[in-house]
Write an enzyme that holds these catalytic residues in place. Structure first.
Site, PDB file in Angstrom:
ATOM      1  N   THR A  98      -3.530  -4.386  -9.866  1.00  0.00           N
ATOM      2  CA  THR A  98      -2.101  -3.805  -9.728  1.00  0.00           C
ATOM      3  C   THR A  98      -2.110  -3.329  -8.295  1.00  0.00           C
ATOM      4  O   THR A  98      -2.697  -2.303  -8.048  1.00  0.00           O
ATOM      5  CB  THR A  98      -1.566  -2.849 -10.769  1.00  0.00           C
ATOM      6  OG1 THR A  98      -1.609  -3.424 -11.933  1.00  0.00           O
ATOM      7  CG2 THR A  98      -0.261  -2.300 -10.444  1.00  0.00           C
ATOM      8  N   LYS A 173       4.986  -6.136 -12.335  1.00  0.00           N
ATOM      9  CA  LYS A 173       4.166  -5.089 -12.964  1.00  0.00           C
ATOM     10  C   LYS A 173       4.572  -3.802 -12.677  1.00  0.00           C
ATOM     11  O   LYS A 173       4.517  -2.723 -13.694  1.00  0.00           O
ATOM     12  CB  LYS A 173       2.938  -5.287 -12.186  1.00  0.00           C
ATOM     13  CG  LYS A 173       1.606  -4.093 -12.820  1.00  0.00           C
ATOM     14  CD  LYS A 173       1.535  -4.232 -14.442  1.00  0.00           C
ATOM     15  CE  LYS A 173       0.485  -3.172 -14.799  1.00  0.00           C
ATOM     16  NZ  LYS A 173      -1.013  -3.181 -14.540  1.00  0.00           N
ATOM     17  N   LYS A 241      -1.977   6.157  -9.129  1.00  0.00           N
ATOM     18  CA  LYS A 241      -1.847   4.866  -8.082  1.00  0.00           C
ATOM     19  C   LYS A 241      -0.807   3.972  -8.258  1.00  0.00           C
ATOM     20  O   LYS A 241       0.026   3.686  -7.342  1.00  0.00           O
ATOM     21  CB  LYS A 241      -3.223   3.996  -8.001  1.00  0.00           C
ATOM     22  CG  LYS A 241      -3.392   2.888  -7.035  1.00  0.00           C
ATOM     23  CD  LYS A 241      -2.989   1.624  -7.463  1.00  0.00           C
ATOM     24  CE  LYS A 241      -3.892   1.351  -8.748  1.00  0.00           C
ATOM     25  NZ  LYS A 241      -3.598  -0.132  -9.182  1.00  0.00           N
TER      26      LYS A 241
END
Lengths: 294, 294
Positions: A98, A173, A241
């Site tokens: 990702t 995502k 993140k």
């Protein structure tokens, strides 16, 4: 047609079971991982190993990257002894990490200049989904490259969705992570209230899971919160993140996402309290201490 | 044993289909509703009517209240021409509205003094769950009274959970609403990001719904947000009432619930913009306008 030869880069919590599922499905997989102990575990289970991304990619029809962040993908593809040094024109790179959608579009351009099609194909479903090959896979890139990799995706996941041009998989995502981490925060506040009210927590998880409050997060992480199991399926460090990537995208798009901003700050508080390597379900600990009574 | 005679008070979005399911299951139901047009619709479908809560409760073995707020339950039970004026000792009152847990305990005490057992049994699952008799029902009160009403609950819902003493059902419902409204806000921010990124929204709902971001809210209200259908299954006005109850409980319990507080403020903004009678999925409209570009 023979199954493609796969170079696999990244044997972490997600990457290891995913690569193992490819092996079981009959793919020829050569894997590389930065830390040697995880590479050894793979080798002990009969997997073939490489000593660099370049070596993993040499002779591969498809190179899969499953690492942590944007800079990691850039490094294993274009860094020293990177996959780009050996990957052949006509082959395909698939990034299942990702990372940033806009950085993904740049990577894809750089690879296309070398005659390589790039797909971004991040996944959702957690460690359990990786092991059971029931991941949801969100794919961006050229439809022809997607079609060639369909068999590989089907060996890793249950719902494979082609979302559009390069970067669309990563964008989807991030949308997914807004839902994941928002639902997780909602689950934490719900169970924190349940505990304070003196309810039987397991029964509350069951009752809420039968109605309009049901979610994957409640069903999968609620029971772990009830027993205080904070082992990482998805570590706080990686959730932070993702939240950073979402807020970067929101800034690029001039969007207000107030709940994401709040959740990011709650995870910062958890990380500051030493929880960065815990599973995301540890977010309930941020709310655990009651306020002083007035 | 003959099915109990039921006095039903409240034929709103939820109450009407629930009372209808009891009729279909063979219960003898006499219903009252404050607004006459909804009472007429019930009568047109063959339901028996009463002209006051007292009349609905006269001769009933079980009196069910399904109204909006704490004061409404207090009024239909203990107000002028209220059910308490006619309900017989030995019978049971069931409040399926969502109201204050502490006020519920007071009501139950008042009824017990008259020889009446009170159950709090709020529901989750929305209008669709009420129609399909697939509600999740969370019950608080005396186990013996719960056992006597089990057949009635089974005719209305799929997951019936006995949570503990009086007030436990309402407390569980508030826990449920933290999950419901938190997941809803997460769904709104996720789809708002998806639209700004230019993704195909229906495909994004599908992809996210296959992984760790899955929720009842996404599956049921996501498609409505995609097409801009803001008709109320669960109106903003009642969501705001539930958020008020949750924050009142949090204050009583000395709890910090930062996400609930944020979601309550977002719904206040929606109500201030004229959306109080829309469905909760209209929350996405609060986030709809992009910020000015810097």
């Amino acid at each position: 047609m023979a199954l493609p030869r796969v170079g696999w880069i990244g044997l972490g919590i997600m990457g290891k079971p995913m690569a193992t599922n490819l092996l079981r499905a009959g793919f020829d997989v050569v894997a590389y991982n930065r830390s040697v102990n995880r590479l050894k575990a793979w080798s002990d289970e009969g997997g073939r190993t490489a000593s660099s991304p370049r070596e993993a990619a040499a002779g591969a029809d498809v190179v899969v990257t499953m690492v942590s962040d944007t800079v990691d993908v850039e490094s294993v593809l274009f860094g020293d002894a990177g996959a780009a040094e050996s990957v052949r024109p006509g082959s395909i790179t698939i990034d299942m990490s990702t990372i940033s959608p806009s950085a993904t579009r740049d990577l894809a351009r750089g690879l296309r200049e070398r005659g390589i099609e790039h797909l971004d194909a991040p996944v959702s479903g957690g460690e359990s989904g990786a092991i059971a090959a029931t991941l949801s896979i969100m794919v961006g890139g050229e439809p022809g490259a997607f079609a060639r990799c369909r068999g590989l995706f089907d060996a890793l996941g249950k719902r494979v969705t082609f979302m559009g041009p390069s970067g669309s998989g990563q964008a989807t995502k991030l949308v997914n992570q807004v839902a994941v981490l928002g639902n997780l925060a909602a689950t934490c506040e719900a169970l924190r209230l349940a505990r304070a009210t003196g309810l039987d927590l397991a029964r509350a998880v069951d009752a809420v899971g039968g109605g309009a409050g049901a979610s994957w997060q409640l069903a999968n992480l609620g029971p772990k919160m009830v027993v205080g199991d904070f082992a990482p399926g998805f570590p706080v460090r990686l959730a932070r993140k993702d939240l950073r990537l979402i807020l970067e995208s929101a800034r690029e798009l001039c969007l207000a996402l107030p709940m994401v901003a709040l959740v990011e700050q709650l995870f910062s508080a958890l990380a500051a309290a030493g929880g960065d390597e815990d599973g995301t379900q540890a977010l309930i600990r941020v709310l655990e201490r009651p306020l002083p009574r007035p």
